[in-house]
Design an enzyme around this catalytic site. Structure first.
Site, PDB file in Angstrom:
ATOM      1  N   TRP A  35       0.829  -1.204   0.000  1.00 45.11           N
ATOM      2  CA  TRP A  35       0.000   0.000   0.000  1.00 45.11           C
ATOM      3  C   TRP A  35       0.869   1.263   0.000  1.00 45.11           C
ATOM      4  O   TRP A  35       0.562   2.248  -0.672  1.00 45.11           O
ATOM      5  CB  TRP A  35      -0.969  -0.038   1.172  1.00 45.11           C
ATOM      6  CG  TRP A  35      -2.108   0.938   1.137  1.00 45.11           C
ATOM      7  CD1 TRP A  35      -2.656   1.553   2.206  1.00 45.11           C
ATOM      8  CD2 TRP A  35      -2.866   1.391  -0.002  1.00 45.11           C
ATOM      9  NE1 TRP A  35      -3.705   2.356   1.808  1.00 45.11           N
ATOM     10  CE2 TRP A  35      -3.851   2.279   0.466  1.00 45.11           C
ATOM     11  CE3 TRP A  35      -2.792   1.133  -1.382  1.00 45.11           C
ATOM     12  CZ2 TRP A  35      -4.759   2.922  -0.383  1.00 45.11           C
ATOM     13  CZ3 TRP A  35      -3.698   1.774  -2.227  1.00 45.11           C
ATOM     14  CH2 TRP A  35      -4.663   2.645  -1.731  1.00 45.11           C
ATOM     15  N   LYS A  52      -5.246   0.350   8.586  1.00 45.23           N
ATOM     16  CA  LYS A  52      -6.620   0.056   8.990  1.00 45.23           C
ATOM     17  C   LYS A  52      -6.629  -0.905  10.175  1.00 45.23           C
ATOM     18  O   LYS A  52      -6.260  -2.067  10.039  1.00 45.23           O
ATOM     19  CB  LYS A  52      -7.392  -0.564   7.827  1.00 45.23           C
ATOM     20  CG  LYS A  52      -7.630   0.442   6.692  1.00 45.23           C
ATOM     21  CD  LYS A  52      -8.285  -0.181   5.499  1.00 45.23           C
ATOM     22  CE  LYS A  52      -8.517   0.847   4.403  1.00 45.23           C
ATOM     23  NZ  LYS A  52      -8.975   0.255   3.144  1.00 45.23           N
ATOM     24  N   GLY A 102     -11.072   3.649   2.228  1.00 48.53           N
ATOM     25  CA  GLY A 102     -12.044   3.368   1.169  1.00 48.53           C
ATOM     26  C   GLY A 102     -11.648   2.121   0.402  1.00 48.53           C
ATOM     27  O   GLY A 102     -10.644   1.480   0.714  1.00 48.53           O
ATOM     28  N   ALA A 143      -3.976  -2.231  -3.256  1.00 51.43           N
ATOM     29  CA  ALA A 143      -2.696  -1.700  -3.737  1.00 51.43           C
ATOM     30  C   ALA A 143      -2.438  -2.144  -5.179  1.00 51.43           C
ATOM     31  O   ALA A 143      -1.986  -1.356  -6.016  1.00 51.43           O
ATOM     32  CB  ALA A 143      -1.581  -2.194  -2.819  1.00 51.43           C
ATOM     33  N   LYS A 167     -14.335  -3.855   8.745  1.00 49.38           N
ATOM     34  CA  LYS A 167     -14.630  -4.594   7.504  1.00 49.38           C
ATOM     35  C   LYS A 167     -13.655  -5.766   7.327  1.00 49.38           C
ATOM     36  O   LYS A 167     -13.985  -6.771   6.697  1.00 49.38           O
ATOM     37  CB  LYS A 167     -14.588  -3.668   6.285  1.00 49.38           C
ATOM     38  CG  LYS A 167     -13.281  -2.924   6.044  1.00 49.38           C
ATOM     39  CD  LYS A 167     -12.374  -3.548   5.035  1.00 49.38           C
ATOM     40  CE  LYS A 167     -10.975  -2.998   5.103  1.00 49.38           C
ATOM     41  NZ  LYS A 167     -10.108  -3.400   4.008  1.00 49.38           N
ATOM     42  N   SER A 190      -7.655  -9.501  -1.381  1.00 48.79           N
ATOM     43  CA  SER A 190      -7.721  -9.273   0.070  1.00 48.79           C
ATOM     44  C   SER A 190      -7.048 -10.392   0.858  1.00 48.79           C
ATOM     45  O   SER A 190      -7.396 -11.567   0.736  1.00 48.79           O
ATOM     46  CB  SER A 190      -9.180  -9.158   0.509  1.00 48.79           C
ATOM     47  OG  SER A 190      -9.265  -9.330   1.908  1.00 48.79           O
ATOM     48  N   ASN A 203      -7.252 -10.684   4.112  1.00 46.71           N
ATOM     49  CA  ASN A 203      -8.206 -11.142   5.130  1.00 46.71           C
ATOM     50  C   ASN A 203      -9.120 -12.216   4.550  1.00 46.71           C
ATOM     51  O   ASN A 203      -9.387 -13.233   5.181  1.00 46.71           O
ATOM     52  CB  ASN A 203      -9.034  -9.945   5.623  1.00 46.71           C
ATOM     53  CG  ASN A 203      -8.174  -8.954   6.371  1.00 46.71           C
ATOM     54  OD1 ASN A 203      -7.795  -9.183   7.508  1.00 46.71           O
ATOM     55  ND2 ASN A 203      -7.826  -7.846   5.716  1.00 46.71           N
ATOM     56  N   GLU A 243      -4.918  -7.953   9.124  1.00 49.30           N
ATOM     57  CA  GLU A 243      -5.398  -6.980  10.111  1.00 49.30           C
ATOM     58  C   GLU A 243      -6.670  -7.472  10.806  1.00 49.30           C
ATOM     59  O   GLU A 243      -6.886  -7.231  11.982  1.00 49.30           O
ATOM     60  CB  GLU A 243      -5.677  -5.629   9.438  1.00 49.30           C
ATOM     61  CG  GLU A 243      -4.457  -4.917   8.869  1.00 49.30           C
ATOM     62  CD  GLU A 243      -3.597  -4.242   9.934  1.00 49.30           C
ATOM     63  OE1 GLU A 243      -3.688  -4.623  11.118  1.00 49.30           O
ATOM     64  OE2 GLU A 243      -2.809  -3.349   9.553  1.00 49.30           O
TER      65      GLU A 243
HETATM   66  N1  NAD Z   1      -2.439  -3.610   0.723  1.00 46.45           N
HETATM   67  C1  NAD Z   1      -3.532  -2.913   0.435  1.00 46.45           C
HETATM   68  O1  NAD Z   1      -4.088  -3.040  -0.657  1.00 46.45           O
HETATM   69  C2  NAD Z   1      -4.103  -1.933   1.432  1.00 46.45           C
HETATM   70  C3  NAD Z   1      -5.107  -1.057   1.024  1.00 46.45           C
HETATM   71  C4  NAD Z   1      -5.645  -0.163   1.941  1.00 46.45           C
HETATM   72  C5  NAD Z   1      -5.168  -0.151   3.249  1.00 46.45           C
HETATM   73  N2  NAD Z   1      -4.189  -1.005   3.610  1.00 46.45           N
HETATM   74  C6  NAD Z   1      -3.701  -0.933   4.997  1.00 46.45           C
HETATM   75  O2  NAD Z   1      -2.414  -0.331   4.968  1.00 46.45           O
HETATM   76  C7  NAD Z   1      -1.568  -0.917   5.974  1.00 46.45           C
HETATM   77  C8  NAD Z   1      -0.309  -1.456   5.314  1.00 46.45           C
HETATM   78  O3  NAD Z   1      -0.704  -2.458   4.406  1.00 46.45           O
HETATM   79  P1  NAD Z   1       0.319  -3.202   3.464  1.00 46.45           P
HETATM   80  O4  NAD Z   1      -0.480  -4.144   2.661  1.00 46.45           O
HETATM   81  O5  NAD Z   1       1.206  -2.243   2.748  1.00 46.45           O
HETATM   82  O6  NAD Z   1       1.178  -4.014   4.556  1.00 46.45           O
HETATM   83  P2  NAD Z   1       2.550  -4.762   4.393  1.00 46.45           P
HETATM   84  O7  NAD Z   1       2.604  -5.732   5.491  1.00 46.45           O
HETATM   85  O8  NAD Z   1       2.713  -5.222   2.975  1.00 46.45           O
HETATM   86  O9  NAD Z   1       3.675  -3.616   4.553  1.00 46.45           O
HETATM   87  C9  NAD Z   1       3.786  -2.761   5.585  1.00 46.45           C
HETATM   88  C10 NAD Z   1       5.158  -2.079   5.549  1.00 46.45           C
HETATM   89  O10 NAD Z   1       5.256  -1.372   6.779  1.00 46.45           O
HETATM   90  C11 NAD Z   1       6.585  -1.413   7.262  1.00 46.45           C
HETATM   91  N3  NAD Z   1       6.580  -2.094   8.557  1.00 46.45           N
HETATM   92  C12 NAD Z   1       6.260  -3.392   8.821  1.00 46.45           C
HETATM   93  N4  NAD Z   1       6.389  -3.643  10.150  1.00 46.45           N
HETATM   94  C13 NAD Z   1       6.793  -2.492  10.709  1.00 46.45           C
HETATM   95  C14 NAD Z   1       7.116  -2.106  12.044  1.00 46.45           C
HETATM   96  N5  NAD Z   1       7.013  -2.975  13.060  1.00 46.45           N
HETATM   97  N6  NAD Z   1       7.489  -0.832  12.265  1.00 46.45           N
HETATM   98  C15 NAD Z   1       7.559   0.065  11.256  1.00 46.45           C
HETATM   99  N7  NAD Z   1       7.282  -0.227   9.973  1.00 46.45           N
HETATM  100  C16 NAD Z   1       6.914  -1.497   9.714  1.00 46.45           C
HETATM  101  C17 NAD Z   1       7.415  -2.181   6.239  1.00 46.45           C
HETATM  102  O11 NAD Z   1       8.018  -1.233   5.384  1.00 46.45           O
HETATM  103  C18 NAD Z   1       6.369  -3.011   5.509  1.00 46.45           C
HETATM  104  O12 NAD Z   1       6.760  -3.327   4.204  1.00 46.45           O
HETATM  105  C19 NAD Z   1      -2.419  -1.989   6.669  1.00 46.45           C
HETATM  106  O13 NAD Z   1      -2.976  -1.464   7.833  1.00 46.45           O
HETATM  107  C20 NAD Z   1      -3.528  -2.287   5.659  1.00 46.45           C
HETATM  108  O14 NAD Z   1      -4.735  -2.688   6.279  1.00 46.45           O
HETATM  109  C21 NAD Z   1      -3.637  -1.895   2.733  1.00 46.45           C
END
Ligand code: NAD
Length: 327
Positions: A12, A104, A132, A136, A187, A250, A252, A276
């Site tokens: 993301w 989230k 929303g 990603a 959600k 997703s 989840n 999450e």
């Molecule tokens: N992936 C999606 O499509 C998407 C879309 C909307 C919202 N989100 C939300 O965004 C957030 C991140 O999602 P994601 O898919 O990129 O997650 P992810 O697990 O792929 O990546 C998260 C990144 O955060 C960093 N990170 C991980 N652990 C950490 C720590 N302990 N301290 C500091 N930084 C750390 C790292 O750079 C890691 O690559 C989540 O809460 C998710 O629900 C994700």
């Protein structure tokens, strides 16, 4: 052109970094992990998370948090469990400006919303929640997407809207931070149930009922916690719920599918990565008890994930609860 730093270089963070870069901003991606910074700097892609997506050379990648000193917008895109510690680190370098939270979830110990924790640690910064229906994988490919930017400071939400909107990303503003944040967190629990539905080979009828009744549960809790009920019929409510419950992207949903297929919880978590909804299920269950709100789907999900509730009787037990009115 503004300086925008994204804290968290997962799927993301990278996707939103690319979107901001395509708006003409100077973008920096930050990760605390040296190996992640090295891999992304060398390969300029994340083969695991965003296969085939190139990160342009102009996007800087670093593990030096001090880069946020100059950013107009500092974006948090880490898993929710890391948000409190990242917010703490931000406060060492930033005394004002806008912090956007993309993560989230809810805080695991205090059950508080993440924006409250970020604001507590950064009282002179404005906090905006951007949420929303958004995978990603699709944002990174410029597939049209709409989000909502919620803040108690409507001027900060408007700056985020102005700076990050494009022909591919339409951003609305809202002052209902409670509703937008709760929608994004809960959600994920319903999405696990949708995955379980698929794992159990149930049908479209069951999935539609789950989404609709899941939304009713989210709205009930949200309203008790001070949200505007209408937010749940918007992008951060039904919008995000539908996308998460129906999409193969997703995590989840995928996790739930494994559980529905009889895979044990630990193995399923290890296979999928960040889930999450697994953490949110416990928090939402406790909040439902605290606010005395009926949330049978959330309660059942909690029992399956944490109390070995047998997966083969889950649906029957939900269907045969005492009869009631719809509203
Ligand atoms: N992936 C999606 O499509 C998407 C879309 C909307 C919202 N989100 C939300 O965004 C957030 C991140 O999602 P994601 O898919 O990129 O997650 P992810 O697990 O792929 O990546 C998260 C990144 O955060 C960093 N990170 C991980 N652990 C950490 C720590 N302990 N301290 C500091 N930084 C750390 C790292 O750079 C890691 O690559 C989540 O809460 C998710 O629900 C994700």
């Amino acid at each position: 052109m503004a300086e925008i730093t994204i804290l968290g270089s997962g799927g993301w963070g990278i996707a939103m970094g690319l979107s901001a870069y395509n708006c003409g901003h100077s973008v920096t991606l930050w990760s605390p992990f040296e190996d992640e910074v090295k891999m992304l700097s060398e390969k300029r892609t994340s083969e695991k998370l965003l296969k085939g997506i190139e990160i342009p050379k102009d996007i800087k990648i670093t593990n030096d948090m001090s880069v946020i000193k100059d950013s107009l917008i500092t974006v948090i895109a880490t898993p929710s469990v890391a948000v409190a510690s990242v917010a703490e680190q931000i406060s060492r370098y930033k005394k004002n400006g806008i912090i956007v939270n993309l993560s989230k979830g809810l805080e695991g110990e205090s059950y508080r919303r993440l924006s409250i924790i970020i604001k507590e640690k950064n009282p002179d910064c404005e906090v905006v929640v951007l949420s929303g229906p958004s995978h990603a994988e699709e944002v990174a490919r410029n597939i049209p997407t709409s989000l909502v930017a919620a803040s108690t400071s409507i001027s900060a939400a408007s700056i985020v809207q102005d700076e990050l909107s494009s022909e591919f990303l339409r951003i609305y503003t809202s002052d209902d931070v409670v509703g937008v944040e709760l929608g994004g967190a809960i959600k994920n629990v319903i999405a696990i149930c949708a995955g379980i539905c698929d794992g159990l080979k149930l049908g479209d009828n069951s999935k539609a009922a789950l989404i609709t009744r899941g939304l009713a549960e989210m709205s009930r809790l949200g309203v008790k916690m001070g949200a505007n009920e209408r937010t749940f019929s918007g992008l951060a409510g039904i919008g995000d719920l539908v996308v998460t419950c129906t999409s193969r992207h997703s995590r989840n949903n995928r996790f739930g599918n494994l559980v529905g297929n009889g895979v044990d919880i630990k193995t399923a978590l290890a296979e999928v990565g960040t889930v999450e909804g697994y953490y949110a299920a416990r928090l939402a269950y406790d909040l439902a008890n605290k606010y005395n709100v009926s949330m049978p789907i959330v309660e059942t999900c909690y029992k399956v994930l944490y109390e070995n509730y047998p997966i083969d009787t889950v649906v029957k037990d939900l269907m045969l609860r005492p009869k009631t009115q719809e509203h």
